[in-house]
Write a protein that holds these residues in place. Structure first.
Motif, PDB file in Angstrom:
ATOM      1  N   PRO A 174       0.835  -1.206   0.000  1.00 33.14           N
ATOM      2  CA  PRO A 174       0.000   0.000   0.000  1.00 33.14           C
ATOM      3  C   PRO A 174       0.869   1.256   0.000  1.00 33.14           C
ATOM      4  CG  PRO A 174      -0.688  -1.522   1.715  1.00 33.14           C
ATOM      5  CD  PRO A 174       0.610  -2.032   1.191  1.00 33.14           C
ATOM      6  N   GLU A 175       0.428   2.236  -0.760  1.00 28.49           N
ATOM      7  CA  GLU A 175       1.187   3.478  -0.842  1.00 28.49           C
ATOM      8  C   GLU A 175       0.530   4.592  -0.041  1.00 28.49           C
ATOM      9  OE1 GLU A 175       1.522   4.259  -4.991  1.00 28.49           O
ATOM     10  OE2 GLU A 175       2.808   2.518  -5.392  1.00 28.49           O
ATOM     11  N   SER A 176      -0.576   4.286   0.628  1.00 28.21           N
ATOM     12  CA  SER A 176      -1.293   5.291   1.403  1.00 28.21           C
ATOM     13  C   SER A 176      -1.282   4.920   2.876  1.00 28.21           C
ATOM     14  CB  SER A 176      -2.741   5.411   0.917  1.00 28.21           C
ATOM     15  OG  SER A 176      -2.799   5.775  -0.437  1.00 28.21           O
ATOM     16  N   CYS A 177      -1.710   5.885   3.681  1.00 29.78           N
ATOM     17  CA  CYS A 177      -1.869   5.661   5.107  1.00 29.78           C
ATOM     18  C   CYS A 177      -3.366   5.572   5.411  1.00 29.78           C
ATOM     19  CB  CYS A 177      -1.239   6.817   5.872  1.00 29.78           C
ATOM     20  SG  CYS A 177      -1.197   6.583   7.651  1.00 29.78           S
ATOM     21  N   PHE A 178      -3.764   4.630   6.268  1.00 26.47           N
ATOM     22  CA  PHE A 178      -5.177   4.389   6.523  1.00 26.47           C
ATOM     23  C   PHE A 178      -5.494   4.527   8.013  1.00 26.47           C
ATOM     24  CE2 PHE A 178      -4.051   2.067   2.704  1.00 26.47           C
ATOM     25  CZ  PHE A 178      -5.067   2.454   1.826  1.00 26.47           C
ATOM     26  N   ASP A 179      -6.702   5.009   8.278  1.00 25.04           N
ATOM     27  CA  ASP A 179      -7.185   5.107   9.658  1.00 25.04           C
ATOM     28  C   ASP A 179      -7.800   3.789  10.126  1.00 25.04           C
ATOM     29  OD1 ASP A 179      -6.722   8.027   9.950  1.00 25.04           O
ATOM     30  OD2 ASP A 179      -8.219   8.137   8.350  1.00 25.04           O
ATOM     31  N   VAL A 228       1.109  -2.526  10.253  1.00 27.22           N
ATOM     32  CA  VAL A 228       2.194  -1.876  10.997  1.00 27.22           C
ATOM     33  C   VAL A 228       2.730  -0.686  10.215  1.00 27.22           C
ATOM     34  CG1 VAL A 228       4.585  -2.168  11.774  1.00 27.22           C
ATOM     35  CG2 VAL A 228       2.876  -3.892  12.349  1.00 27.22           C
ATOM     36  N   LYS A 229       2.858  -0.839   8.904  1.00 35.31           N
ATOM     37  CA  LYS A 229       3.429   0.216   8.061  1.00 35.31           C
ATOM     38  C   LYS A 229       2.390   1.233   7.602  1.00 35.31           C
ATOM     39  CE  LYS A 229       6.951  -2.924   6.190  1.00 35.31           C
ATOM     40  NZ  LYS A 229       7.470  -3.587   4.962  1.00 35.31           N
ATOM     41  N   SER A 230       1.126   0.803   7.488  1.00 33.56           N
ATOM     42  CA  SER A 230       0.149   1.631   6.771  1.00 33.56           C
ATOM     43  C   SER A 230      -0.945   2.226   7.640  1.00 33.56           C
ATOM     44  CB  SER A 230      -0.499   0.806   5.651  1.00 33.56           C
ATOM     45  OG  SER A 230       0.473   0.344   4.742  1.00 33.56           O
ATOM     46  N   LEU A 231      -1.012   1.870   8.916  1.00 32.47           N
ATOM     47  CA  LEU A 231      -2.014   2.488   9.778  1.00 32.47           C
ATOM     48  C   LEU A 231      -1.508   3.832  10.292  1.00 32.47           C
ATOM     49  CD1 LEU A 231      -3.536  -0.323  12.036  1.00 32.47           C
ATOM     50  CD2 LEU A 231      -4.759   1.093  10.384  1.00 32.47           C
ATOM     51  N   THR A 276      -7.879  -3.969  17.247  1.00 32.65           N
ATOM     52  CA  THR A 276      -6.668  -3.545  17.923  1.00 32.65           C
ATOM     53  C   THR A 276      -6.223  -2.194  17.362  1.00 32.65           C
ATOM     54  OG1 THR A 276      -4.419  -4.210  18.505  1.00 32.65           O
ATOM     55  CG2 THR A 276      -5.176  -4.799  16.302  1.00 32.65           C
ATOM     56  N   THR A 277      -5.341  -1.538  18.093  1.00 33.03           N
ATOM     57  CA  THR A 277      -4.840  -0.218  17.705  1.00 33.03           C
ATOM     58  C   THR A 277      -3.408  -0.327  17.210  1.00 33.03           C
ATOM     59  OG1 THR A 277      -6.249   0.761  19.419  1.00 33.03           O
ATOM     60  CG2 THR A 277      -4.528   2.153  18.505  1.00 33.03           C
ATOM     61  N   ALA A 278      -3.066   0.519  16.270  1.00 35.57           N
ATOM     62  CA  ALA A 278      -1.734   0.486  15.663  1.00 35.57           C
ATOM     63  C   ALA A 278      -0.635   0.599  16.713  1.00 35.57           C
ATOM     64  CB  ALA A 278      -1.603   1.625  14.652  1.00 35.57           C
ATOM     65  N   PRO A 279       0.492  -0.070  16.481  1.00 36.14           N
ATOM     66  CA  PRO A 279       1.636   0.092  17.398  1.00 36.14           C
ATOM     67  C   PRO A 279       2.078   1.538  17.465  1.00 36.14           C
ATOM     68  CG  PRO A 279       1.983  -1.746  15.867  1.00 36.14           C
ATOM     69  CD  PRO A 279       0.786  -0.998  15.378  1.00 36.14           C
ATOM     70  N   SER A 280       2.570   1.939  18.613  1.00 33.46           N
ATOM     71  CA  SER A 280       3.082   3.298  18.775  1.00 33.46           C
ATOM     72  C   SER A 280       4.324   3.479  17.901  1.00 33.46           C
ATOM     73  CB  SER A 280       3.448   3.570  20.238  1.00 33.46           C
ATOM     74  OG  SER A 280       2.307   3.441  21.056  1.00 33.46           O
ATOM     75  N   LYS A 281       4.407   4.649  17.275  1.00 37.57           N
ATOM     76  CA  LYS A 281       5.536   4.904  16.366  1.00 37.57           C
ATOM     77  C   LYS A 281       6.471   5.928  16.977  1.00 37.57           C
ATOM     78  CE  LYS A 281       2.778   3.800  12.294  1.00 37.57           C
ATOM     79  NZ  LYS A 281       2.176   4.271  11.022  1.00 37.57           N
TER      80      LYS A 281
END
Length: 281
Positions: A174-179, A228-231, A276-281
């Protein structure tokens, strides 16, 4: 009409039981005549045309071969919508309807969310979210050209604006970021086949159902890597799951750094969903 109903009940009850037989009969007459249950009662003493009797007989013969009524009529109801279905896609299940309710319950008051539905099939999840999340930007992927054709037609018929992408989840970046990322991927163990009904085994697409016994989380692990990468920050991942592997998947997601991993039971009491919620970045 009365004689036709008796014929259907006598033929179908030994195979489908009372409750499912009545549901099938309602679908048949809604499909052929556009009748509601009330209208079926109103017209119960009236003669049916030879054409309708012939069509009922054709449907009955297919049902007796275990073909799902939804494939016979080409329609399935999902989240208040009439969806087109063909043997290229799974028939939407009530549990998946519940998954949509969970997501809308969490985010139904948020606007402009970016949503990704992986392994969209008929498009039922993507379309329901596009229609129920305000101004959502929805992307949906599938590896099957046949499934995407059905999904695009459903989206067009239901006026849902969705970006459909032909993609293999194991190679697509994926090249976008998703909620929100959601998926109802294949999750039935191969060894479970012996317990399944013929109307599923003989007619629904096996590639959308089964996973190897020795790697039952294959799709979830890959989708988790994508998430992990896209959320986005605090973005959410939602899965429909096999209850047999709820604990294993929950532990895997926790180990990947996902936060607030929650297993949710469906209306039958089975562990059917994870959010679940995305890992903290």
């Amino acid at each position: 009409m009365r004689e036709t109903l008796k014929k259907l009940r006598d033929a179908l009850r030994p195979m489908y039981g009372d409750r499912e037989t009545e549901a099938i009969i309602r679908i048949i007459f809604h499909h052929l005549k556009g009748w509601s249950v009330t209208e079926m009662l109103i017209h119960g003493q009236e003669p049916l045309s030879p054409f309708i009797i012939s069509e009922v007989d054709k449907i009955l013969q297919r049902l007796l071969k275990h073909e799902p009524i939804q494939y016979i009529t080409g329609e399935a109801r999902f989240h208040g919508m009439e969806m087109k279905v063909t043997p290229d896609v799974l028939i939407p299940r009530p549990e998946t309807d519940e998954l949509v309710d969970i997501i809308v319950g969490d985010s139904g008051n948020k606007e402009d969310l970016k949503v990704l539905d992986i392994a969209t099939g008929s498009g039922c999840i993507a379309i329901a979210l596009a229609r129920n999340l305000p101004f959502a930007h929805v992307t949906a992927t599938d590896i099957s050209d046949g499934a995407l054709k059905v999904a695009r037609e459903n989206a067009s018929n239901l006026r849902a604006n969705i970006d459909f992408i032909h993609a293999d989840v194991f190679s697509w970046p994926p090249e976008s970021c998703f909620d929100i990322i959601v998926s109802n991927p294949p999750y039935v163990d191969e060894s479970e086949k012996k317990k399944m009904e013929k109307n599923v085994l003989d007619y629904e697409p096996a590639s959308a159902l089964f996973v190897p016994d020795d790697n039952p989380l294959i799709y979830y692990k890959r989708i988790a890597d994508i998430a992990v990468k896209s959320l986005s920050d605090n973005g959410r991942l939602y899965f429909e799951i096999n209850p047999l592997h709820a604990s294993e998947l929950s532990a895997f997601l926790t180990g990947k750094g996902f936060e607030n991993v929650e297993v949710i039971r469906d209306s039958y009491g089975r562990q059917r969903f994870i959010k679940t919620t995305a890992p903290s970045k």
